[in-house]
Design an enzyme around this catalytic site. Structure first.
Site, PDB file in Angstrom:
ATOM      1  N   ASP A  39       0.826  -1.221   0.000  1.00  5.30           N
ATOM      2  CA  ASP A  39       0.000   0.000   0.000  1.00  5.30           C
ATOM      3  C   ASP A  39       0.846   1.251   0.000  1.00  5.30           C
ATOM      4  O   ASP A  39       2.017   1.238   0.366  1.00  5.30           O
ATOM      5  CB  ASP A  39      -0.879   0.015   1.243  1.00  5.30           C
ATOM      6  CG  ASP A  39      -2.320  -0.266   0.904  1.00  5.30           C
ATOM      7  OD1 ASP A  39      -2.592  -0.580  -0.262  1.00  5.30           O
ATOM      8  OD2 ASP A  39      -3.163  -0.156   1.815  1.00  5.30           O
ATOM      9  N   LYS A  61      -0.871   5.179  -4.505  1.00  2.76           N
ATOM     10  CA  LYS A  61      -0.994   6.329  -5.412  1.00  2.76           C
ATOM     11  C   LYS A  61       0.337   7.004  -5.689  1.00  2.76           C
ATOM     12  O   LYS A  61       0.374   8.126  -6.119  1.00  2.76           O
ATOM     13  CB  LYS A  61      -1.912   7.371  -4.765  1.00  2.76           C
ATOM     14  CG  LYS A  61      -3.334   6.956  -4.692  1.00  2.76           C
ATOM     15  CD  LYS A  61      -4.131   8.055  -4.030  1.00  2.76           C
ATOM     16  CE  LYS A  61      -5.409   7.489  -3.435  1.00  2.76           C
ATOM     17  NZ  LYS A  61      -5.933   8.244  -2.345  1.00  2.76           N
ATOM     18  N   MET A 178      -7.724  10.625   8.067  1.00  2.00           N
ATOM     19  CA  MET A 178      -8.199  11.112   6.766  1.00  2.00           C
ATOM     20  C   MET A 178      -9.073  12.361   6.916  1.00  2.00           C
ATOM     21  O   MET A 178     -10.096  12.494   6.250  1.00  2.00           O
ATOM     22  CB  MET A 178      -9.005  10.008   6.046  1.00  2.00           C
ATOM     23  CG  MET A 178      -8.174   8.786   5.713  1.00  2.00           C
ATOM     24  SD  MET A 178      -9.145   7.399   5.088  1.00  2.00           S
ATOM     25  CE  MET A 178      -9.672   6.620   6.601  1.00  2.00           C
TER      26      MET A 178
HETATM   27  N1  SAH Z   1      -4.541   1.452   8.607  1.00  2.00           N
HETATM   28  C1  SAH Z   1      -3.956   2.764   8.822  1.00  2.00           C
HETATM   29  C2  SAH Z   1      -4.917   3.851   8.441  1.00  2.00           C
HETATM   30  C3  SAH Z   1      -5.254   3.878   6.962  1.00  2.00           C
HETATM   31  S1  SAH Z   1      -6.272   5.218   6.532  1.00  2.00           S
HETATM   32  C4  SAH Z   1      -3.496   2.883  10.272  1.00  2.00           C
HETATM   33  O1  SAH Z   1      -3.838   2.020  11.089  1.00  2.00           O
HETATM   34  O2  SAH Z   1      -2.776   3.823  10.572  1.00  2.00           O
HETATM   35  C5  SAH Z   1      -5.071   6.418   6.017  1.00  2.00           C
HETATM   36  C6  SAH Z   1      -4.972   7.528   7.030  1.00  2.00           C
HETATM   37  O3  SAH Z   1      -4.202   7.110   8.159  1.00  2.00           O
HETATM   38  C7  SAH Z   1      -4.235   8.772   6.549  1.00  2.00           C
HETATM   39  O4  SAH Z   1      -5.070   9.608   5.778  1.00  2.00           O
HETATM   40  C8  SAH Z   1      -3.856   9.418   7.859  1.00  2.00           C
HETATM   41  O5  SAH Z   1      -4.965  10.049   8.463  1.00  2.00           O
HETATM   42  C9  SAH Z   1      -3.502   8.196   8.694  1.00  2.00           C
HETATM   43  N2  SAH Z   1      -2.054   7.905   8.660  1.00  2.00           N
HETATM   44  C10 SAH Z   1      -1.461   6.819   8.167  1.00  2.00           C
HETATM   45  N3  SAH Z   1      -0.126   6.852   8.386  1.00  2.00           N
HETATM   46  C11 SAH Z   1       0.116   8.011   9.033  1.00  2.00           C
HETATM   47  C12 SAH Z   1       1.278   8.636   9.570  1.00  2.00           C
HETATM   48  N4  SAH Z   1       2.489   8.070   9.486  1.00  2.00           N
HETATM   49  N5  SAH Z   1       1.143   9.830  10.189  1.00  2.00           N
HETATM   50  C13 SAH Z   1      -0.059  10.425  10.322  1.00  2.00           C
HETATM   51  N6  SAH Z   1      -1.189   9.874   9.840  1.00  2.00           N
HETATM   52  C14 SAH Z   1      -1.115   8.687   9.216  1.00  2.00           C
END
Ligand code: SAH
Length: 260
Positions: A39, A61, A178
């Protein structure tokens, strides 16, 4: 008689970014994969654990390309497993906190494929840990709420005034994933149930070397994101557990605004 399926699939949480936050189980799964579907938000550094013979497919993306349609990813996973591969589906954070892990498991099971899931540290958790803030500091919170700021196509999305009321009445720390592109709407909705001066932190790239953050108050959430140029991937954290950080920012000349 049906031929037994030789391949297998593991959904693996790659954590928030810092490759040292991978679990041992994740490292083992990555090392034994013959095909990796990776991903967008997965740090490439975790791929160092992969076999040099493994096929690595990026399905995010990156590079300005559109993300791979979910149907295509599902088909790819299923056909690779049927060909006898060990498919590892690498997802940012935890596979079951947003990010469609649940749908993928359902689709694989419908195709008769067993799937294992390995937890990862979710970004919301890492975001506050990186600031030294406990999500459930007992003086300030008695629970945590994980919310998405992004509505599903055709769906209404969260009712922010109701969310705010629950968080206020029940002393709950709110983590919004998000949410940056809808921050104005989220702010307006939350202000209907939470005090304007409720503490907020916004953390971009949590746990990565380029992590940045700002602490602010709810009534300044949208402007802070805009003024500081903080965008996706970002966690918006709201609640009294952040009060100490906000107070520190006011008092000190420490470079609290940006960790980078
Ligand atoms: N499964 C992921 C979330 C996926 S949805 C998890 O558990 O973290 C994608 C969203 O996760 C992004 O838009 C952002 O809001 C958050 N996100 C993922 N990685 C991040 C990071 N390193 N720092 C801040 N936000 C993050």
């Amino acid at each position: 008689m049906n031929t037994p399926i030789k391949g297998r699939c593991t959904l693996v949480g790659a954590g928030p970014g810092d490759p040292e936050l991978l679990t041992l189980k994740a490292v083992k799964a990555i090392a034994s994969a013959t095909v990796l579907l990776v991903d967008d938000l997965v740090n490439d550094a975790v791929l160092e654990h992969a076999s040099p013979k493994a096929r690595i497919v990026h399905v995010g993306k990156r590079g300005g390309c559109k993300s791979t349609p979910q149907v295509f990813i599902d088909k790819l996973m299923i056909s690779a497993v049927l060909e006898g591969e060990h498919v590892v589906r690498l997802k940012g954070g935890d596979p079951f906190i947003f990010g469609r892990g649940g749908e993928e498991v359902e689709n694989l099971r419908q195709a008769g494929i067993d799937v294992d899931v390995v937890n990862g540290i979710t970004s919301g958790q890492a975001a506050l840990t990186g600031l030294g803030v406990s999500l459930t500091h007992r003086d300030h919170a008695q629970g945590v709420l994980f919310m998405t700021g992004h509505a599903q196509p055709g769906a209404q999305g969260p009712d922010w005034p109701s969310v705010a009321q629950v968080c206020h009445q029940q002393r709950i720390t709110l983590l919004i994933y998000m949410g940056t592109s809808r921050s104005a709407l989220i702010q307006a909705g939350l202000l209907q149930g939470l005090p304007a001066k409720t503490s907020v932190a916004v953390v971009q790239n949590a746990s990565r070397h380029d992590q940045r953050y700002a602490v602010t108050t709810l009534d300044a959430l949208h402007n802070t994101l805009h003024n500081e140029g903080i965008g996706s991937p970002c966690i918006i954290a709201v609640g009294d557990v952040l009060t100490v950080l906000c107070a520190l920012k006011e008092k000190s000349s420490l470079p609290l605004r940006c960790a980078a």
